[in-house]
Write an enzyme that holds these catalytic residues in place. Structure first.
Site, mmCIF file in Angstrom:
data_model
loop_
_atom_site.group_PDB
_atom_site.id
_atom_site.type_symbol
_atom_site.label_atom_id
_atom_site.label_comp_id
_atom_site.label_asym_id
_atom_site.label_seq_id
_atom_site.Cartn_x
_atom_site.Cartn_y
_atom_site.Cartn_z
ATOM 1 N N SER A 130 3.180 11.951 39.616
ATOM 2 C CA SER A 130 4.311 12.374 39.826
ATOM 3 C C SER A 130 4.313 13.824 40.064
ATOM 4 O O SER A 130 2.818 14.243 39.955
ATOM 5 C CB SER A 130 5.289 12.151 38.829
ATOM 6 O OG SER A 130 5.011 12.595 37.480
ATOM 7 N N GLY A 131 5.105 14.624 40.305
ATOM 8 C CA GLY A 131 5.104 16.261 40.388
ATOM 9 C C GLY A 131 3.998 16.646 41.526
ATOM 10 O O GLY A 131 3.726 16.021 42.657
ATOM 11 N N SER A 186 -3.775 25.172 36.062
ATOM 12 C CA SER A 186 -3.394 25.894 34.583
ATOM 13 C C SER A 186 -1.950 26.211 35.117
ATOM 14 O O SER A 186 -1.085 25.327 35.546
ATOM 15 C CB SER A 186 -4.204 27.278 34.688
ATOM 16 O OG SER A 186 -3.886 28.004 33.640
ATOM 17 N N ARG A 239 -1.882 7.430 32.967
ATOM 18 C CA ARG A 239 -1.672 6.162 31.908
ATOM 19 C C ARG A 239 -0.882 5.223 32.342
ATOM 20 O O ARG A 239 -1.249 4.066 31.895
ATOM 21 C CB ARG A 239 -1.114 7.072 30.736
ATOM 22 C CG ARG A 239 -2.156 8.102 29.816
ATOM 23 C CD ARG A 239 -1.420 8.893 28.887
ATOM 24 N NE ARG A 239 -0.283 9.601 29.264
ATOM 25 C CZ ARG A 239 0.737 10.026 28.518
ATOM 26 N NH1 ARG A 239 0.722 10.031 27.181
ATOM 27 N NH2 ARG A 239 1.770 10.823 29.018
ATOM 28 N N LYS A 260 -2.996 26.514 28.421
ATOM 29 C CA LYS A 260 -3.334 26.977 29.964
ATOM 30 C C LYS A 260 -4.077 28.095 29.910
ATOM 31 O O LYS A 260 -5.143 28.148 30.929
ATOM 32 C CB LYS A 260 -2.009 27.032 30.539
ATOM 33 C CG LYS A 260 -1.319 26.084 30.524
ATOM 34 C CD LYS A 260 -1.928 24.893 31.295
ATOM 35 C CE LYS A 260 -0.770 23.802 31.684
ATOM 36 N NZ LYS A 260 -1.623 22.612 32.530
ATOM 37 N N TYR A 320 1.390 25.495 24.412
ATOM 38 C CA TYR A 320 1.257 25.185 25.707
ATOM 39 C C TYR A 320 0.498 26.571 26.516
ATOM 40 O O TYR A 320 -0.337 26.273 27.098
ATOM 41 C CB TYR A 320 2.769 25.068 26.690
ATOM 42 C CG TYR A 320 2.552 24.700 27.968
ATOM 43 C CD1 TYR A 320 2.235 23.866 28.413
ATOM 44 C CD2 TYR A 320 3.106 25.774 28.893
ATOM 45 C CE1 TYR A 320 2.302 23.447 29.794
ATOM 46 C CE2 TYR A 320 3.042 25.855 30.274
ATOM 47 C CZ TYR A 320 2.605 24.525 30.800
ATOM 48 O OH TYR A 320 2.504 24.379 32.225
#
Length: 266
Positions: free
Chosen positions: A17-18, A143, A39, A161, A157
């Protein structure tokens, strides 16, 4: 992969996705063989359904694996190369974000962001390092603009990154004298299912900073990544703000933090 030719075999972690899925469409359109690793078998099959419109189904490989499991991701990558040949381009898109203050966050959610975003990238890179260092190719780490600035409620988060910046810099040094190239990109907010799930959890303080920029489309992010890799770029930015933060962060960040402190607590 050279800067002019499309890669023969692209492996994308988190490609169901994305941005990962948008990159899959872009490289299939260029004639690359493609392996998606994620997954969920169900989400992988759904992705294949979308990709059928962009290439022959025989050019699309699916591997169900968790990037936090080194043995599992290594086996998935080995199977992918057995089917389509050596990987010319690895793109590590697998990532997760769970906005919450340090006081409120469940430690399992904090650890999950670090495990997937950092260790997941290390696992995929290590699984391919020796082969790609010898045969050639590019590894691209996904990133974020969050690597350059601290954001309210995004501590783990941002840390994950930012860690990828150090990882890419270090591995680029290790790749000297080999045929492998290490690249990194820093997408802004992108219109993806992950962003849709993130926004309800985003604090007003974070929105004050992040909400000033309209999200990019996943296809636009993918198009820029493909174009910049073709030009041989090892660092890919999106927009002047992120470029300034990357190049002049020590000057820009204090101004942003000052601006935030004037109204961020209102």
């Amino acid at each position: 992969m050279t800067s002019r030719n499309a890669p023969r075999h692209v492996i994308i972690t988190g490609g169901s996705s994305g941005i990962g899925l948008a990159l899959a469409k872009a490289y299939l359109a260029k004639g690359s063989k493609l392996t998606l690793i994620a997954r969920s078998p169900e989400r992988l099959e759904a992705a294949r359904g979308q990709l059928r419109f962009h290439a022959k189904e025989a050019d699309i490989g699916l591997q169900s694996a968790d990037v936090t499991d080194f043995a599992g991701i290594s086996a998935a990558i080995a199977e992918a190369q057995q089917r389509f040949g050596p990987c010319d381009l690895l793109i590590t898109c697998a990532g997760v974000v769970h906005p919450a203050t340090l006081e409120a966050i469940d430690i399992a959610d904090a650890r999950r962001q670090l495990d997937i975003n950092v260790m997941g990238t290390i696992h995929a890179a290590k699984a391919l390092w020796a082969a790609m260092a010898s045969a050639g190719g590019t590894m691209l780490f996904l990133s974020s603009g969050a690597a350059f600035i601290g954001l309210h409620g995004y501590g783990p988060y941002c840390a994950s990154k930012a860690a990828l910046v150090g990882l890419a810099d270090s591995l680029r040094m290790e790749a000297v004298g080999t045929k492998l190239k290490v690249a990194i990109c820093f997408p802004p907010d992108t219109d993806t299912p992950q962003l849709a799930g993130e926004l309800p959890l985003r604090s007003p303080q974070a929105q004050r900073v992040m909400g000033t920029v309209k999200p990019w489309s996943a296809d636009a992010v993918a198009a820029r990544i493909v174009s910049q890799l073709q030009k041989g770029r090892s660092e890919i930015y999106f927009g002047m703000t992120l470029l300034l933060l990357a190049r002049f962060g020590s000057l820009v960040r204090p101004l942003l933090y000052w601006w935030y402190s004037r109204g961020g607590r209102k």
